[in-house]
Design a protein around this motif. Structure first.
Motif, PDB file in Angstrom:
ATOM      1  N   ILE A   1     -13.600 -12.527 -42.072  1.00 33.08           N
ATOM      2  CA  ILE A   1     -14.102 -11.834 -40.889  1.00 33.08           C
ATOM      3  C   ILE A   1     -13.324 -12.358 -39.689  1.00 33.08           C
ATOM      4  CG2 ILE A   1     -16.107 -11.290 -39.454  1.00 33.08           C
ATOM      5  CD1 ILE A   1     -16.278 -10.212 -42.307  1.00 33.08           C
ATOM      6  N   ILE A   2     -12.552 -11.483 -39.054  1.00 26.98           N
ATOM      7  CA  ILE A   2     -11.707 -11.854 -37.919  1.00 26.98           C
ATOM      8  C   ILE A   2     -11.948 -10.850 -36.802  1.00 26.98           C
ATOM      9  CG2 ILE A   2      -9.347 -12.304 -37.127  1.00 26.98           C
ATOM     10  CD1 ILE A   2      -8.619 -12.721 -40.127  1.00 26.98           C
ATOM     11  N   ASN A   3     -12.395 -11.322 -35.657  1.00 29.97           N
ATOM     12  CA  ASN A   3     -12.729 -10.441 -34.526  1.00 29.97           C
ATOM     13  C   ASN A   3     -13.698  -9.336 -34.947  1.00 29.97           C
ATOM     14  OD1 ASN A   3     -11.058 -11.867 -32.766  1.00 29.97           O
ATOM     15  ND2 ASN A   3      -9.277 -10.596 -33.249  1.00 29.97           N
ATOM     16  N   GLU A   4     -14.708  -9.746 -35.744  1.00 30.36           N
ATOM     17  CA  GLU A   4     -15.784  -8.870 -36.205  1.00 30.36           C
ATOM     18  C   GLU A   4     -15.313  -7.782 -37.172  1.00 30.36           C
ATOM     19  OE1 GLU A   4     -17.790  -7.431 -32.741  1.00 30.36           O
ATOM     20  OE2 GLU A   4     -18.680  -9.383 -32.270  1.00 30.36           O
ATOM     21  N   LYS A   5     -14.098  -7.891 -37.666  1.00 36.05           N
ATOM     22  CA  LYS A   5     -13.601  -6.956 -38.666  1.00 36.05           C
ATOM     23  C   LYS A   5     -13.395  -7.691 -39.986  1.00 36.05           C
ATOM     24  CE  LYS A   5     -11.169  -3.782 -35.530  1.00 36.05           C
ATOM     25  NZ  LYS A   5      -9.851  -3.157 -35.206  1.00 36.05           N
ATOM     26  N   ALA A   6     -13.626  -6.977 -41.089  1.00 34.10           N
ATOM     27  CA  ALA A   6     -13.488  -7.574 -42.425  1.00 34.10           C
ATOM     28  C   ALA A   6     -12.117  -7.245 -43.017  1.00 34.10           C
ATOM     29  CB  ALA A   6     -14.593  -7.072 -43.340  1.00 34.10           C
TER      30      ALA A   6
ATOM     31  N   VAL B   1      -1.736 -14.977 -42.686  1.00 34.22           N
ATOM     32  CA  VAL B   1      -2.755 -14.020 -42.255  1.00 34.22           C
ATOM     33  C   VAL B   1      -2.489 -13.583 -40.815  1.00 34.22           C
ATOM     34  CG1 VAL B   1      -5.213 -13.695 -41.787  1.00 34.22           C
ATOM     35  CG2 VAL B   1      -4.497 -14.945 -43.838  1.00 34.22           C
ATOM     36  N   ALA B   2      -2.135 -14.549 -39.962  1.00 34.09           N
ATOM     37  CA  ALA B   2      -1.841 -14.236 -38.561  1.00 34.09           C
ATOM     38  C   ALA B   2      -0.651 -13.295 -38.448  1.00 34.09           C
ATOM     39  CB  ALA B   2      -1.573 -15.522 -37.780  1.00 34.09           C
ATOM     40  N   ILE B   3       0.370 -13.505 -39.296  1.00 32.93           N
ATOM     41  CA  ILE B   3       1.541 -12.610 -39.290  1.00 32.93           C
ATOM     42  C   ILE B   3       1.148 -11.215 -39.753  1.00 32.93           C
ATOM     43  CG2 ILE B   3       3.778 -12.166 -40.378  1.00 32.93           C
ATOM     44  CD1 ILE B   3       4.172 -15.238 -40.439  1.00 32.93           C
ATOM     45  N   ASP B   4       0.321 -11.144 -40.809  1.00 26.96           N
ATOM     46  CA  ASP B   4      -0.151  -9.845 -41.311  1.00 26.96           C
ATOM     47  C   ASP B   4      -0.856  -9.043 -40.227  1.00 26.96           C
ATOM     48  OD1 ASP B   4       0.812 -10.406 -43.828  1.00 26.96           O
ATOM     49  OD2 ASP B   4      -1.146 -10.965 -44.670  1.00 26.96           O
ATOM     50  N   LEU B   5      -1.689  -9.739 -39.450  1.00 28.75           N
ATOM     51  CA  LEU B   5      -2.523  -9.064 -38.452  1.00 28.75           C
ATOM     52  C   LEU B   5      -1.876  -9.015 -37.076  1.00 28.75           C
ATOM     53  CD1 LEU B   5      -6.023 -10.536 -39.422  1.00 28.75           C
ATOM     54  CD2 LEU B   5      -4.925  -8.449 -40.234  1.00 28.75           C
ATOM     55  N   LYS B   6      -0.632  -9.508 -37.002  1.00 29.95           N
ATOM     56  CA  LYS B   6       0.105  -9.517 -35.723  1.00 29.95           C
ATOM     57  C   LYS B   6      -0.694 -10.212 -34.615  1.00 29.95           C
ATOM     58  CE  LYS B   6       2.900  -5.385 -36.638  1.00 29.95           C
ATOM     59  NZ  LYS B   6       2.561  -5.304 -38.079  1.00 29.95           N
ATOM     60  N   VAL B   7      -1.268 -11.378 -34.950  1.00 30.22           N
ATOM     61  CA  VAL B   7      -2.009 -12.177 -33.968  1.00 30.22           C
ATOM     62  C   VAL B   7      -1.032 -12.719 -32.934  1.00 30.22           C
ATOM     63  CG1 VAL B   7      -3.459 -14.213 -33.617  1.00 30.22           C
ATOM     64  CG2 VAL B   7      -3.779 -12.782 -35.648  1.00 30.22           C
TER      65      VAL B   7
ATOM     66  N   ASP C   1     -14.622 -16.841 -48.991  1.00 34.25           N
ATOM     67  CA  ASP C   1     -14.972 -16.014 -47.840  1.00 34.25           C
ATOM     68  C   ASP C   1     -15.134 -16.880 -46.600  1.00 34.25           C
ATOM     69  OD1 ASP C   1     -15.014 -14.020 -49.682  1.00 34.25           O
ATOM     70  OD2 ASP C   1     -17.177 -13.678 -49.618  1.00 34.25           O
ATOM     71  N   ALA C   2     -14.671 -16.360 -45.466  1.00 38.86           N
ATOM     72  CA  ALA C   2     -14.708 -17.192 -44.255  1.00 38.86           C
ATOM     73  C   ALA C   2     -14.687 -16.345 -42.992  1.00 38.86           C
ATOM     74  CB  ALA C   2     -13.513 -18.152 -44.241  1.00 38.86           C
ATOM     75  N   ASP C   3     -15.329 -16.892 -41.953  1.00 34.92           N
ATOM     76  CA  ASP C   3     -15.171 -16.377 -40.596  1.00 34.92           C
ATOM     77  C   ASP C   3     -14.007 -17.130 -39.972  1.00 34.92           C
ATOM     78  OD1 ASP C   3     -17.288 -14.583 -40.677  1.00 34.92           O
ATOM     79  OD2 ASP C   3     -18.742 -16.088 -40.042  1.00 34.92           O
ATOM     80  N   ILE C   4     -13.024 -16.403 -39.489  1.00 33.90           N
ATOM     81  CA  ILE C   4     -11.805 -17.020 -38.954  1.00 33.90           C
ATOM     82  C   ILE C   4     -11.606 -16.601 -37.504  1.00 33.90           C
ATOM     83  CG2 ILE C   4      -9.290 -17.170 -39.157  1.00 33.90           C
ATOM     84  CD1 ILE C   4      -9.622 -16.661 -42.167  1.00 33.90           C
ATOM     85  N   GLU C   5     -11.301 -17.581 -36.673  1.00 37.55           N
ATOM     86  CA  GLU C   5     -10.950 -17.294 -35.276  1.00 37.55           C
ATOM     87  C   GLU C   5      -9.623 -17.975 -34.970  1.00 37.55           C
ATOM     88  OE1 GLU C   5     -12.458 -18.009 -30.660  1.00 37.55           O
ATOM     89  OE2 GLU C   5     -13.617 -18.820 -32.341  1.00 37.55           O
TER      90      GLU C   5
END
Length: 546
Positions: free
Chosen positions: A4-9, A21-27, A49-53
């Motif tokens: 869960i990143i920025n309230e999206k799964a 993961v950050a590269i995938d999501l263009k953080v 499973d994890a909440d990630i910020e």
């Protein structure tokens, strides 16, 4: 796995590093992340499973990782250029680090600094991987001995675990007692400034939204820094292993505590001389400094110091001039900003101080914090040998005393200034020493938990940057309130509280970081601490408490 990143799964079939993961999501510009509220490096691989910020330049914990990595790369650059040199990092003035050479075959001039900067940029441009390795204590000692790092060998003697973490970068090995960026290319910006006796290192600051602050030299701190360096020579090093030597038995502990307290006495004596020699003009003494600097005890000790010189100082609390919550300026969220200077009755304060200095009787207000209202206080009149002492976050703010000419005011800025280290490459944060003091004091006197104190700390820090640090240039004297032995005393009061913070709490990150260096200190008993010590303001038992 579901993240869960920025309230999206987001679903992942195979484990990936946070960097991937950050590269995938263009953080944008990630420096670190929290995984289920635990701080993690970008090389960390979540396996469930994890909440990630993701954390960037506006996050203080992420900036600490940036700063640790920058120190690592600078140490690496110096080692490559000057293998026999020994560099030490200190927290310094103007929100920068001061690097000094303890051993260097030459003169640190602009040419040498340019060479170091060029080597640092070369390492950054090469984008070398930084990899974490876990090895045995014995292996680590062998490595540090070969690298001629006796300070790191010494600290390992106090490590309970039988392993140690190191970071390897292009065959260079070192450890910065904190998390690191995944590669050197993540370092984007820094500044070097030649600044005797070393050079300043500026880096992005979270409170500046990731920008580097404009350098503002603080000449009043020059003397304080010089005295800190001198003190380091007197005690033969400001590292934890050296502190532990002083704490090895009762006799050496008593001697060390008394040495540190006498250092405070010397400053008070110096202040007394300065004020006494100018008492024909000084009418008001302002005392300000950031939270948990020891302002209350210092004010009382200065009062006693001046009394021994035949003066009769009068202490007046700025807090008694609060309007109350209903008339205080508002924060962006609509809550009252009680730290704002306009939350005080500036006009009345100025009028009362001027009348007192002119020899008139004044009935002071008294703010009742239970009712939130101002009441009638004591009526006083002062004589020519009665300087007025005011203490508070706005005591050096010219607005508070604009009716009084500058030559009639003597301003004192108080703050702990230290160059205490885990080892040469790892200075201990002055801010975290103040936070420790406050955690211990709040539990002692307010029955507040460490979590309660840490909840308030960001607001306290915002107030310091807004109201205290900008006025430090008004100071005629900088009083260093650090006591080099204090962490050996505070440790036993703070550790239980910090360990009680659960892993899922947002403050676990800070608590865990503090615990990592506190565990290396040997204890010093409270009984050795004098009753008038500034440290008593935090641990209790002060002779100034009514």
């Amino acid at each position: 796995m579901k993240f869960i990143i920025n309230e999206k799964a987001y679903m992942y079939e195979q484990p990936k590093t946070l960097k991937e993961v950050a590269i995938d999501l263009k953080v944008n510009q990630p420096l670190a992340a929290t995984v289920n509220k635990r701080l993690r490096e970008l090389n960390y691989i979540p396996t469930k499973d994890a909440d990630i910020e993701f954390l960037s330049y506006t996050n203080a914990d992420a900036i600490k990782i940036y700063e640790s990595t920058l120190r690592y790369v600078i140490a690496m650059a110096v080692h490559r250029l000057y293998p026999s040199a020994k560099i030490r990092f200190n927290y310094s003035v103007s929100r920068a680090m001061l690097a000094v050479f303890d051993s260097f075959d030459g003169i640190l001039n602009q040419r040498v600094l340019n060479d170091i900067e060029a080597e640092v940029k070369k390492i950054i441009d090469s984008d070398f991987l930084i990899e974490r390795k876990r090895i045995s204590i014995g292996e680590a000692i062998n490595i540090y001995q070969k690298l001629d790092m006796p300070d790191k060998v010494e600290i390992l003697k106090y490590r309970d675990e039988d392993y140690v973490n190191l970071y390897e970068c292009h065959k260079y090995l070192n450890y910065m007692f904190g998390y690191m960026l995944p590669s050197t290319g993540y370092l984007k910006t820094f500044n070097f400034i030649l600044y005797h006796p070393g050079f300043l290192i500026q880096y992005p600051r979270a409170e500046m939204d990731g920008q580097i602050p404009v350098f503002k030299d603080e000449p009043n701190f020059g003397k304080a820094l010089k005295e800190i360096t001198k003190w380091g020579r007197i005690i033969r090093g400001n590292s934890i292993p050296k502190m532990n030597e002083y704490a090895k038995d009762y006799t050496t502990s008593v001697d060390f505590v008394n040495m540190c307290e006498t250092k405070h006495n010397h400053q008070l004596n110096e202040l007394g001389d300065m004020i006494e020699s100018n008492m024909d003009t000084i009418r008001l003494i302002g005392i300000a400094g950031p939270s948990s600097s020891g302002k209350t005890t210092f004010s009382n000790r200065l009062r006693i110091e001046l009394m021994t010189r035949g003066l009769r100082p009068v202490m007046i609390s700025i807090d008694d001039y609060y309007f109350g919550k209903d008339r205080a300026p508002k924060n962006p969220d609509g809550t009252p900003d009680l730290e704002h200077v306009e939350a005080l009755d500036i006009k009345q304060f100025n009028a009362d101080m001027l009348q007192l200095i002119q020899g008139e009787s004044v009935t002071l207000p008294h703010f009742n914090f239970n009712t939130g209202k101002r009441e009638k206080g004591r009526t006083i009149k002062i004589s020519e040998n009665s300087p007025i002492i005011i203490e508070g976050i706005h005591a050096l703010n010219e607005k508070m005393t604009q009716s009084i000419p500058k030559h009639q005011k003597f301003n004192i800025y108080i703050s702990p200034q230290t160059q205490l280290h885990i080892d040469n490459h790892n200075p201990i944060s002055i801010t975290e020493i103040r936070l420790l003091r406050r955690i211990v004091r709040d539990q002692k006197y307010r029955n507040s938990s460490a979590i309660d104190t840490m909840d308030m700390w960001p607001s306290v820090r915002r107030g310091e940057f807004k109201w205290i640090y900008p006025t430090q240039r008004e100071a005629n004297y900088v009083y260093n309130s650090e006591l080099t032995y204090e962490l050996a005393v505070l440790k036993k009061h703070a550790v239980t509280q910090l360990r009680a913070i659960p892993k899922e709490n947002k403050h676990f990150i800070t608590a865990n970081r503090i615990l990592k260096f506190l565990k290396y200190f040997k204890d010093i008993d409270d009984d050795i601490v004098p009753c008038n010590s500034l440290l008593r303001e935090f641990i209790g038992g002060s002779s100034f408490n009514s």
